[in-house]
Design an enzyme around this catalytic site. Structure first.
Site, PDB file in Angstrom:
ATOM      1  N   ASN A  44       0.837  -1.200   0.000  1.00  0.00           N
ATOM      2  CA  ASN A  44       0.000   0.000   0.000  1.00  0.00           C
ATOM      3  C   ASN A  44       0.873   1.251   0.000  1.00  0.00           C
ATOM      4  O   ASN A  44       1.956   1.285   0.592  1.00  0.00           O
ATOM      5  CB  ASN A  44      -1.031  -0.004   1.136  1.00  0.00           C
ATOM      6  CG  ASN A  44      -0.465  -0.234   2.517  1.00  0.00           C
ATOM      7  OD1 ASN A  44       0.593  -0.834   2.669  1.00  0.00           O
ATOM      8  ND2 ASN A  44      -1.165   0.241   3.520  1.00  0.00           N
ATOM      9  N   GLU A  46       0.199   5.141   0.686  1.00  0.00           N
ATOM     10  CA  GLU A  46      -0.767   6.151   1.118  1.00  0.00           C
ATOM     11  C   GLU A  46      -0.363   7.541   0.646  1.00  0.00           C
ATOM     12  O   GLU A  46       0.717   7.733   0.056  1.00  0.00           O
ATOM     13  CB  GLU A  46      -0.910   6.075   2.648  1.00  0.00           C
ATOM     14  CG  GLU A  46      -1.488   4.732   3.071  1.00  0.00           C
ATOM     15  CD  GLU A  46      -1.766   4.618   4.564  1.00  0.00           C
ATOM     16  OE1 GLU A  46      -1.303   5.476   5.343  1.00  0.00           O
ATOM     17  OE2 GLU A  46      -2.460   3.651   4.942  1.00  0.00           O
ATOM     18  N   ALA A  48      -1.015  11.984   1.564  1.00  0.00           N
ATOM     19  CA  ALA A  48      -1.536  12.997   2.487  1.00  0.00           C
ATOM     20  C   ALA A  48      -2.955  13.406   2.092  1.00  0.00           C
ATOM     21  O   ALA A  48      -3.763  13.767   2.948  1.00  0.00           O
ATOM     22  CB  ALA A  48      -0.617  14.209   2.514  1.00  0.00           C
ATOM     23  N   TYR A  50      -5.817  11.735   1.501  1.00  0.00           N
ATOM     24  CA  TYR A  50      -6.136  10.335   1.815  1.00  0.00           C
ATOM     25  C   TYR A  50      -6.746   9.504   0.684  1.00  0.00           C
ATOM     26  O   TYR A  50      -6.351   8.358   0.472  1.00  0.00           O
ATOM     27  CB  TYR A  50      -7.057  10.266   3.037  1.00  0.00           C
ATOM     28  CG  TYR A  50      -6.413  10.652   4.349  1.00  0.00           C
ATOM     29  CD1 TYR A  50      -5.061  10.986   4.440  1.00  0.00           C
ATOM     30  CD2 TYR A  50      -7.175  10.695   5.513  1.00  0.00           C
ATOM     31  CE1 TYR A  50      -4.492  11.352   5.652  1.00  0.00           C
ATOM     32  CE2 TYR A  50      -6.600  11.054   6.734  1.00  0.00           C
ATOM     33  CZ  TYR A  50      -5.259  11.374   6.804  1.00  0.00           C
ATOM     34  OH  TYR A  50      -4.703  11.722   7.998  1.00  0.00           O
ATOM     35  N   GLU A  57      -2.929  -4.633  -3.237  1.00  0.00           N
ATOM     36  CA  GLU A  57      -3.414  -5.477  -4.338  1.00  0.00           C
ATOM     37  C   GLU A  57      -3.352  -4.723  -5.665  1.00  0.00           C
ATOM     38  O   GLU A  57      -3.010  -5.282  -6.702  1.00  0.00           O
ATOM     39  CB  GLU A  57      -4.862  -5.923  -4.075  1.00  0.00           C
ATOM     40  CG  GLU A  57      -5.023  -6.821  -2.858  1.00  0.00           C
ATOM     41  CD  GLU A  57      -5.263  -6.054  -1.562  1.00  0.00           C
ATOM     42  OE1 GLU A  57      -4.773  -4.917  -1.421  1.00  0.00           O
ATOM     43  OE2 GLU A  57      -5.953  -6.607  -0.687  1.00  0.00           O
ATOM     44  N   CYS A  91     -10.730  -3.459  -4.603  1.00  0.00           N
ATOM     45  CA  CYS A  91      -9.690  -4.413  -5.005  1.00  0.00           C
ATOM     46  C   CYS A  91     -10.294  -5.765  -5.387  1.00  0.00           C
ATOM     47  O   CYS A  91      -9.756  -6.459  -6.248  1.00  0.00           O
ATOM     48  CB  CYS A  91      -8.648  -4.567  -3.903  1.00  0.00           C
ATOM     49  SG  CYS A  91      -7.510  -3.155  -3.860  1.00  0.00           S
TER      50      CYS A  91
HETATM   51  N1  THU Z   1      -5.152  -1.892   2.577  1.00  0.00           N
HETATM   52  C1  THU Z   1      -4.585  -2.610   1.564  1.00  0.00           C
HETATM   53  O1  THU Z   1      -3.583  -2.171   0.964  1.00  0.00           O
HETATM   54  N2  THU Z   1      -5.130  -3.806   1.235  1.00  0.00           N
HETATM   55  C2  THU Z   1      -6.123  -4.424   1.912  1.00  0.00           C
HETATM   56  O2  THU Z   1      -6.492  -5.540   1.588  1.00  0.00           O
HETATM   57  C3  THU Z   1      -6.792  -3.723   3.029  1.00  0.00           C
HETATM   58  C4  THU Z   1      -6.344  -2.334   3.288  1.00  0.00           C
HETATM   59  C5  THU Z   1      -4.521  -0.629   2.975  1.00  0.00           C
HETATM   60  C6  THU Z   1      -5.227   0.632   2.555  1.00  0.00           C
HETATM   61  C7  THU Z   1      -4.681   1.624   3.581  1.00  0.00           C
HETATM   62  O3  THU Z   1      -3.419   2.089   3.140  1.00  0.00           O
HETATM   63  C8  THU Z   1      -4.467   0.780   4.820  1.00  0.00           C
HETATM   64  O4  THU Z   1      -4.423  -0.569   4.377  1.00  0.00           O
HETATM   65  C9  THU Z   1      -5.555   0.931   5.861  1.00  0.00           C
HETATM   66  O5  THU Z   1      -6.808   0.763   5.320  1.00  0.00           O
END
Ligand code: THU
Length: 135
Positions: A44, A46, A48, A50, A57, A91
């Site tokens: 993941n 992220e 700023a 959001y 995935e 996803c």
């Molecule tokens: N997140 C994922 O990357 N994949 C998942 O299957 C669940 C959630 C990430 C998104 C965000 O960066 C963080 O986890 C919290 O939701």
């Protein structure tokens, strides 16, 4: 864990360690095997702002497509904490685009696989390429 799942676990865990998640502090890794046996991973990322963040995935699927793969044969997602780190709704749809209904998606924690779902179980009665006469 079978050797093929172990390879996905190792790739996903390595990607998870590189995740950029300073806001949620929830690091996620994903790895998939394509139709040729090649493994691609993502984490993941992220932001700023959001809503601009991307899931692990999504990164793994992008890596597969850029690397020449076209189908997901098997996938694994790893997250920390007690719960199952199952893919978000968006996803699930992204995975479905490149997978078969029976394609396994393994959900892992730090110590290994905790559960396995088929794509059909994660996203029943889904809309896909076939609905548009493609795929
Ligand atoms: N997140 C994922 O990357 N994949 C998942 O299957 C669940 C959630 C990430 C998104 C965000 O960066 C963080 O986890 C919290 O939701």
């Amino acid at each position: 864990m079978s050797k093929s799942v172990e390879a996905l676990f190792d790739a996903a865990r390595a990607a998870q360690a590189r995740a950029y998640a300073p806001y949620s502090r929830f690091l996620v890794g994903a790895a998939l095997r394509d139709e040729t046996g090649a493994i691609f991973a993502g984490c993941n990322v992220e932001n700023a702002a959001y809503p601009q963040g991307a899931c692990a995935e999504t990164g793994a699927i992008g890596a597969m497509i850029a690397g020449g793969g076209r189908r997901i044969a098997e996938m694994l997602v790893i997250g920390d904490g007690e719960g199952l780190c199952t893919p978000c709704g968006g996803c699930r749809q992204r995975i479905r685009e490149f997978a078969a209904p029976q394609t396994p998606v393994h959900i892992a924690g730090p110590n290994g696989v905790r559960a396995t779902f088929t794509v059909e179980a994660l996203l029943p009665s889904s809309f896909g390429p076939e609905n548009l006469g493609a795929g």
